[in-house]
Design an enzyme around this catalytic site. Structure first.
Site, mmCIF file in Angstrom:
data_model
loop_
_atom_site.group_PDB
_atom_site.id
_atom_site.type_symbol
_atom_site.label_atom_id
_atom_site.label_comp_id
_atom_site.label_asym_id
_atom_site.label_seq_id
_atom_site.Cartn_x
_atom_site.Cartn_y
_atom_site.Cartn_z
ATOM 1 N N TYR A 1 -51.519 -16.139 32.355
ATOM 2 C CA TYR A 1 -50.988 -17.464 32.699
ATOM 3 C C TYR A 1 -51.412 -17.729 34.148
ATOM 4 C CZ TYR A 1 -47.100 -20.962 32.797
ATOM 5 O OH TYR A 1 -46.322 -22.092 32.864
ATOM 6 N N LYS B 1 -53.856 -19.078 29.521
ATOM 7 C CA LYS B 1 -53.261 -20.401 29.666
ATOM 8 C C LYS B 1 -53.532 -20.827 31.099
ATOM 9 C CE LYS B 1 -49.510 -23.397 30.231
ATOM 10 N NZ LYS B 1 -48.172 -23.580 30.788
ATOM 11 N N VAL C 1 -51.273 -26.577 26.202
ATOM 12 C CA VAL C 1 -49.856 -26.230 26.320
ATOM 13 C C VAL C 1 -49.219 -27.300 27.213
ATOM 14 C CG1 VAL C 1 -48.237 -24.395 26.940
ATOM 15 C CG2 VAL C 1 -50.532 -23.802 26.140
#
Lengths: 329, 329, 329, 329
Positions: free
Chosen positions: D158, D186, D232
């Site tokens: 992330y 992500k 996302v």
């Protein structure tokens, strides 16, 4: 390709570029920031500079941006800046618009550079927010207003947080566009969400002549897709033909071709890393651009300005490898 | 108070200050960064400037630093910088050493300012690390070496991360001192642990003539206690007598008196916040210094350079309250 | 040395430390952040931990701070944190106050650690501003109020911008002190001007029981000179006797002895750099502290928590050299 | 839309997502970070949470990401995190993959959250680089390796520099992908040039199953155009149908429709600014998302976790205006 009027270097009020002139066309297309070739004793190499301009014009570029960050403006004393302006403006002779960077800390110092740019006949000027001083949005607005009032040619805001340590806010930019202060934006922030905020904002606020140019040379297809008008690619020194192909493909709606070209240029762009950790990013990237131009036979020396660290022969050889892979030598 | 030789403005090679000259004394004491008074139309107010110099000399300062950050150097075009240099150097006429800031992005641009400073007769120059460009320790070293080689007068490194976005490393500074490149440091980083690293480092490496000046005007007693040679206090424009009392108390070992004076000056310093959130820290602090000098009858106008935001009358009145509390008006 | 009452671990409401208790004494003196010894398989080495506590108490420290940054709190899962709390509180048994760090992102998560600290009998807790989340002064105030309301023991604010990426403002701290939310400050910001603002502010606002502790272990004499109450030195693990000598010298007014001791500790502190550029500053500094404790025979292993990089044998040997130079082995 | 296998919550070794499983499909599509509804007394509102999940599934999303930044993971104590995991995993019952954030400072603390996520049956976990501690690339690599070794389900990196204060390097990410440590990324850095470096790098290094998801919810069409697999989007809580339309349009090659949808969502996104300067960006954005969900009748209360500042009724009314403009109420 955009239709760009010729540059009338003697008439400062022409304002043929950008917002100030209402019905006229907006700056667009490929406008590379022109590298500043130097001799081994750190003087401007004007012969190499005109060859570089010819190389860019041959590539089909839509304009030129001198004295930007990729031009080593931060390293050029005023007399060098003037030599660059005079050499390029005289040589281009109105074939394409020439924008001039006026990089300095605050409006009063910037205005000295504006003077020189106008004397040389630049068709537009490009200024950052204040730097070195701690600044504030209210001060940034006064800064641009002060410059615009005196310039008499279109003023483009240069958003470069990595150097200026301030991010220009989309609302502030559009307010200044609506006031007639700013003719456009060169966005080198790398923040494509912020770029889009400006693009959509000018649409919502009906400011169509406000030019939006991206300096993010690795996502040009995406920026054009979002509605940007053009690109100011440092790598465009090395391969102007590639960026022109990219731009023209996008303009005719062949986005797959634009993406292919962008991906090819992305691979080439990795040459900026040849210097590695023994030097700063500027030494490595600008050194690599100049080494590439030297290897391509366009400029006489790969010299970068002090206090940048020079690439060594092994690093220059690796630049050559990138060029060979891209069939540029 | 330190014994300071007179400033021989016509002899650039004298090098009477700092490391370069071996047996000579090291710069020390109170050396305020001189504010640059402006007229309402933003020209240098030379009459106010000479009055300000007299005010500082009357306060007993040991030297002057022109064209630093508190002098609004970032806002002064070259012709203003030259006016300041000429006005101050001529007026001081060797009574105390005068250091000149040569604030610009990189060595090649800095050297133009060095030229002007030497022409005017400055006894030393003060340069930051490169800014605007992304930099690297190896480049910072080349930068200072390039400047020193051409200057012929003592070169002081100016550590100001809030503006330059780089912190100068103690080891690098001392290496450059040992090479004869740097004559001293003006440390405005606010990092007193780092300051002490330089002070102890020069002792360990036997570089006694390397001058260490703090720009942290709120911990001067502590810096002197650690071994710093002097202070460059922006607030010293407003109350030079206070800083001179502080310094002299410390030199004679009366640390309690030094601390009392510092605590008094600390309370006065809060005037820098009068501008509040509607402007940047520079507009507020420099505006407050100038408003105070105006209210004390030393300079004609409280004007600050564009694009700074001017203090309003209510804010200026609050500056007056601080002065009254400090018995300065 | 400060007079410190014993720690009554079973009575959470005692609040014998800090502002909340009106007439009681303020926390002061040398309060080292206790390293957390680990076994080679990364479990808490409780035997080494109690030996370390004995070593610190033998050094004459005035309190202990467990689960701070130097304790590797950021690397300890909750069960390790609980083991540390239980081991230290049980072993200290009220001989000195024990503060517990409750380092986590925001108040709701911090409160879980508060619960554990109170269960173990900690006499005070130490919390940073929110981190990971983008924060704001209004949110920082709610954060500390939320924690204080539930804690029932003195709450100390921990100012550590290098980790938290926010600087705690002096005015906010003193407002929260006046509200009864904060009992004190541990200032590890390295900004001694800011530290002094708090010290003078508590005097002006008559908040004498608000404790001001510095975490800047290289300028302790200066901080005490300015009026700080004590110090929380990471290096105090390695040489608690030195910091205690420093503090006691200052308290009896022998500032020259305090400075000599500080300068000696400054030289020793350079051991934190043995890891060099192949690892982060935390790996190097905490690795060096633990290596030193291992070499001094106090803890069984020099192991640091993952993902820190372990010092190699050559680096550990250089730690030994520093200890030898300081006559600590 | 991507073909996504069902989530087998009881079998931790299934590894059906991501790189680790060779021939299996890569995570793709719209995977919103699920907000965590709270009651007015700051407990998890499980009824609202399941309604929110139903709302997202009704929107056609391809997966769910719980306990990310938009889920207020930084504000949720462990027992709240567990309630969220249990509630969502049980309710989803394998209809779509559920990724779980394991946000904490370093690997040893992260592993406690991994344990809880696996117990609940999460199909993949999402971890940032170390934060709070000063870190280094070598330490980041050990961090992810340590987590992956224990997790047994796909691990996604992330990249969120605004919270973590480190930017994950493309080369490091791809090295860890090649090692089998990372199943995907992500990318919430906002740096679309860096995103493209990962996308082209996985192609060059033949790592096709390494999933690249963008968290930059305002340039999703561009990210998909460059080759990202999915998005996302925090705003996907409010308007999942919009993001699903965007994604599906892109997948079928109707880029103009994708852009139209993205531009509509961009205008809606401005609701995140309703809180203005009296609170932090997190309070305003998460407060606006929750107010929107409340106004749309999906969650019972607009409550955000402490110490965030609550939107007032006027600000919530402005959220309603955005929803009305977007025909969402």
């Amino acid at each position: 390709m955009s239709v760009v009027p010729v540059n009338p270097p003697l008439d400062r009020d022409a304002s043929f570029l950008g917002a100030a002139d209402g019905g006229k066309v907006t700056l667009s297309g490929v406008i590379p920031p022109v590298c500043t070739p130097l001799t081994p004793d750190f003087e401007v190499d004007t012969g190499s500079l005109t060859r570089l301009v010819d190389h860019l014009l041959d590539g089909g570029v839509d304009g030129l941006f001198v004295l930007g960050s990729s031009s080593e403006a931060a390293f050029l004393p005023d007399r060098h800046r003037r030599t660059v302006l005079d050499t390029v403006l005289r040589h281009v002779a109105g074939q394409v618009p020439v924008l001039a960077g006026v990089i300095d800390m605050t409006a009063p110092r910037v205005l000295s550079h504006v003077e020189a740019a106008l004397d040389a006949g630049a068709g537009g000027i490009v200024a950052t927010a204040p730097f070195y001083t701690r600044t504030h949005p209210a001060e940034i607005a006064v800064h641009f207003r002060t410059i615009a009032k005196r310039a008499g040619v279109p003023l483009y805001a240069y958003d470069l947080p990595v150097s200026v340590h301030t991010k220009l806010d989309a609302s502030l930019l559009l307010d200044l566009a609506a006031e007639g202060v700013l003719a456009g934006l060169k966005d080198s922030s790398g923040d494509d969400g912020g770029l889009r905020r400006v693009i959509l904002g000018r649409r919502n606020r009906d400011l169509p002549s406000f030019a939006v140019l991206t300096g993010s040379e690795l996502t040009v297809d995406a920026a054009l897709w979002m509605g940007a008008d053009g690109v100011v690619p440092g790598l465009g020194n090395v391969d102007p033909h590639g960026y022109v192909r990219l731009y023209r493909a996008a303009k005719r709606g062949d986005w797959a071709a634009a993406r292919d070209e962008q991906e090819r240029l992305f691979r080439l762009f990795d040459l900026v890393r040849v210097g590695g950790p023994r030097m700063g990013g500027s030494s490595s990237a600008l050194g690599a651009f100049k080494a590439a131009l030297h290897l391509r036979g366009i400029i006489a020396y790969p010299t970068t300005a002090l206090p940048q660290i020079a690439l060594d022969s092994e690093e220059i050889a690796r630049v050559g490898k990138y060029l060979a892979d891209a069939a540029l030598i």
